[in-house]
Design a protein around this motif. Structure first.
Motif, mmCIF file in Angstrom:
data_model
loop_
_atom_site.group_PDB
_atom_site.id
_atom_site.type_symbol
_atom_site.label_atom_id
_atom_site.label_comp_id
_atom_site.label_asym_id
_atom_site.label_seq_id
_atom_site.Cartn_x
_atom_site.Cartn_y
_atom_site.Cartn_z
ATOM 1 N N HIS A 41 5.164 1.455 -4.461
ATOM 2 C CA HIS A 41 5.657 2.681 -5.446
ATOM 3 C C HIS A 41 4.610 3.337 -7.006
ATOM 4 N N ASP A 70 12.720 3.825 -6.395
ATOM 5 C CA ASP A 70 12.083 5.386 -5.236
ATOM 6 C C ASP A 70 12.498 6.360 -6.395
ATOM 7 N N ARG A 114 16.556 3.051 0.749
ATOM 8 C CA ARG A 114 15.790 3.483 0.073
ATOM 9 C C ARG A 114 16.153 5.001 0.149
#
Ligand code: ADA
Length: 560
Positions: free
Chosen positions: A367, A321, A3
């Motif tokens: 997200h 991300d 991530r």
């Protein structure tokens, strides 16, 4: 890295990717040869294996003990995992993560082997020779975690807004008990200088429990395209006063809604200026490193794009991300491109397609960039049987996530039987390329049919694919198809005509970059590439780049 932010401060986690593994093909002329390779990677990028389709074995070792959890972000497209020669688990599906728990592993060095298969087989119903490359390898990251008897499996954060009380969120945290007896503990949730304690939680032996808490916030900033504010949330699990485990997630305070015939972000009607994008690169296959993903997004931003459609599968979580951080919206869809009714009737299809939906939403729920879930690109939505699958999959999405609309991209035009099903109707169309029609005529015909006979009256309407091909470097004033000049001309007309059609909520250009395709497509795809990219596979800009940039930059992100 798995991530773009740290997901644990207490739990011991390390990556098994980013190091060398032994690769050994199990079939073909190189069977039995062993080479050292880095993981994640695609074997098509190993010299001599550019076209290898079949089984191979990856091997490495690790030192760990106790409850050891292995996390696989993507194996393309079928993987069997062995530890010290014992089968610990398997997974079909290149584009979604899975994990496995090795309970009470003995101390010492352990052998980790993964048998990977990228062949086309009936039991792999979602993969076939297609207009994109189905790569082979441990194509996304791998992590090893050492956890205690109870650990946190996932956190879901649902941002909510109410006039008067402002932003709040529903927080769900799941904890799993690995021990032989009931366990209890306490959760503390830290977010935005706030912390909330759960009080005692009991978890029966071998079970998981979900703790739910609604938290109200003062002074948090909206997540928006202009200012994509993000907030980290840490859940800490304590047992007998000792912090045993933790999990960090990230959220953005924004709402997505369908209001009349518009898709709204924080109540404002969006106008999508998007690109469809394959995860594909000549040097990396589908295993792009973070900096390559970042470069793609910077080009998309430079052209004035505000959205990416993950055609046609869930994307690497680090890409999502980055979209969260850039304020770029994402249409994420399950893995399917052009699957016929025959494939949809296979005994494997429904369960495999639905598993991708569960795994996609389970992993990517938090997200803020994802504003819509998509399914089944150009599959058999013109048949009664196909409709049953669309109904089930859209219902499944709605059962897993009520906070986002859902849709699917169709090319079945007036034969489509499913336009009453999605929250947003969406069409793939190629005026000036496959169709000798103007974009204005095509969008008017399709929108009119959708609204009248199609069952999609009153719903937002997107063009989810529109574009034209060009071979990079093929320049000519004769405006023949495949010249860069013709592609630029076609895009200029397509974009101008669609954006002038105010009933349409926006469009996705097909596509951002050229991509490698299956061998079966070579007649229709010069270079055995889909050449409709605005940049080629090396991200070299075609003439259309400046055309798109000029038009996108004049179009606002919202309908005024
Ligand atoms: C379809 C399909 C895309 C691509 C495109 C094309 O719309 O959804 O994946 O194949 O056609 O390039 O023709």
């Amino acid at each position: 890295m798995l991530r773009t932010f740290q997901t644990h401060y207490i739990r011991k986690q390390r990556e098994l990717s980013g190091k060398s593994w032994e690769f050994m093909p199990l079939e073909g002329e190189h069977a039995g040869e062993r080479i050292q390779v880095a993981v994640p990677s695609c074997w098509e990028t190993y010299p001599g294996f550019e076209n290898y389709r079949g089984k191979a074995r990856y091997r490495t070792c690790f030192e760990a003990e106790g409850n050891v959890r292995l996390i696989w972000k993507g194996i393309s497209h079928f993987g069997r995992v062995y530890v010290d020669g014992r089968l610990e688990g398997s997974h079909y599906g290149s584009y979604t993560a899975f994990d496995m728990m090795l309970k009470r592993l003995a101390p010492g060095v352990h052998i980790l082997e993964v048998e990977v298969d990228n062949a086309y087989r009936p039991e792999y119903s979602l993969d076939k020779d297609n207009d994109y490359m189905s790569y082979g390898g441990i194509s996304r990251g791998v992590a090893l975690e050492e956890v205690g008897e109870v650990f946190l499996t996932w956190i879901h954060i649902t941002p909510l807004f109410r006039e008067g009380s402002g932003w709040h969120a529903m927080i769900e945290v799941e904890a799993e008990n690995l021990s032989e007896g009931e366990r209890s503990g306490e959760l503390e949730i830290f977010i935005q200088e706030t912390s909330v304690k759960s009080g005692k939680i009991s978890i029966p032996v071998g079970k998981s429990v979900i703790y739910r808490e609604k938290i109200f916030f003062d002074g948090v900033e909206d997540w928006s395209l202009e200012r994509p504010a993000l907030y980290q949330l840490q859940a800490v699990l304590t047992g007998e006063g000792i912090a045993e485990d933790d999990l960090v997630e990230r959220t953005g305070f924004r709402t997505v809604s369908v209001e009349k015939n518009r898709i709204c972000l924080n109540g404002k009607p969006l106008r999508i200026k998007g690109f469809c994008r394959h995860e594909d690169h000549p040097q990396y296959g589908c295993s792009l490193p973070l900096e390559a993903m970042d470069y793609d997004l910077r080009l998309i931003r430079d052209m004035g794009g505000n959205s990416v459609r993950t055609a046609h599968y869930p994307n690497d979580e680090r890409f999502l991300d980055l979209c969260d951080e850039y304020g770029i919206l994402v249409w994420e869809e399950n893995h399917a491109r052009g699957l016929s009714e025959e494939i949809m009737r296979s005994p494997y299809f429904e369960e495999q397609a639905e598993t991708v939906i569960r795994e996609m939403i389970g992993a990517h729920y938090n997200h803020p960039c994802i504003y819509i879930w998509g399914i089944l690109n150009e599959c058999a939505s013109e048949t009664e049987y196909g409709r049953k699958c669309y109904v089930k999959q859209l219902d499944l999405i709605r059962s897993l996530d009520r906070s986002r609309p859902c849709s699917f991209a169709s090319c079945r035009y007036e034969q489509d039987l499913c336009m009453d099903l999605p929250d947003v109707t969406a069409w793939n169309m190629y005026p000036y390329w496959y169709e000798n029609k103007t974009a204005r005529d095509m969008v008017d015909e399709l929108f009119g049919w959708t609204r009248n006979e199609g069952g999609g009256a009153g719903k937002p309407f997107l063009v989810t694919e529109i574009g034209a091909g060009a071979i990079y470097g093929f320049r000519s004033s004769d405006m023949d198809k495949w010249t860069e000049e013709y592609q630029a001309w076609a895009l200029e007309h397509q974009l101008a005509e669609i954006f002038a059609y105010s009933a349409c909520s926006g469009l996705y250009i097909w596509q951002f970059c050229d991509n490698r395709v299956g061998k079966g497509y070579f007649e229709k795809r010069p270079r055995t590439r889909n050449n409709k990219g605005i940049v080629d596979e090396f991200r070299r800009r075609k003439l259309a780049y400046e055309s798109v940039k000029k038009i996108f930059s004049q179009i606002s992100d919202y309908f005024i």
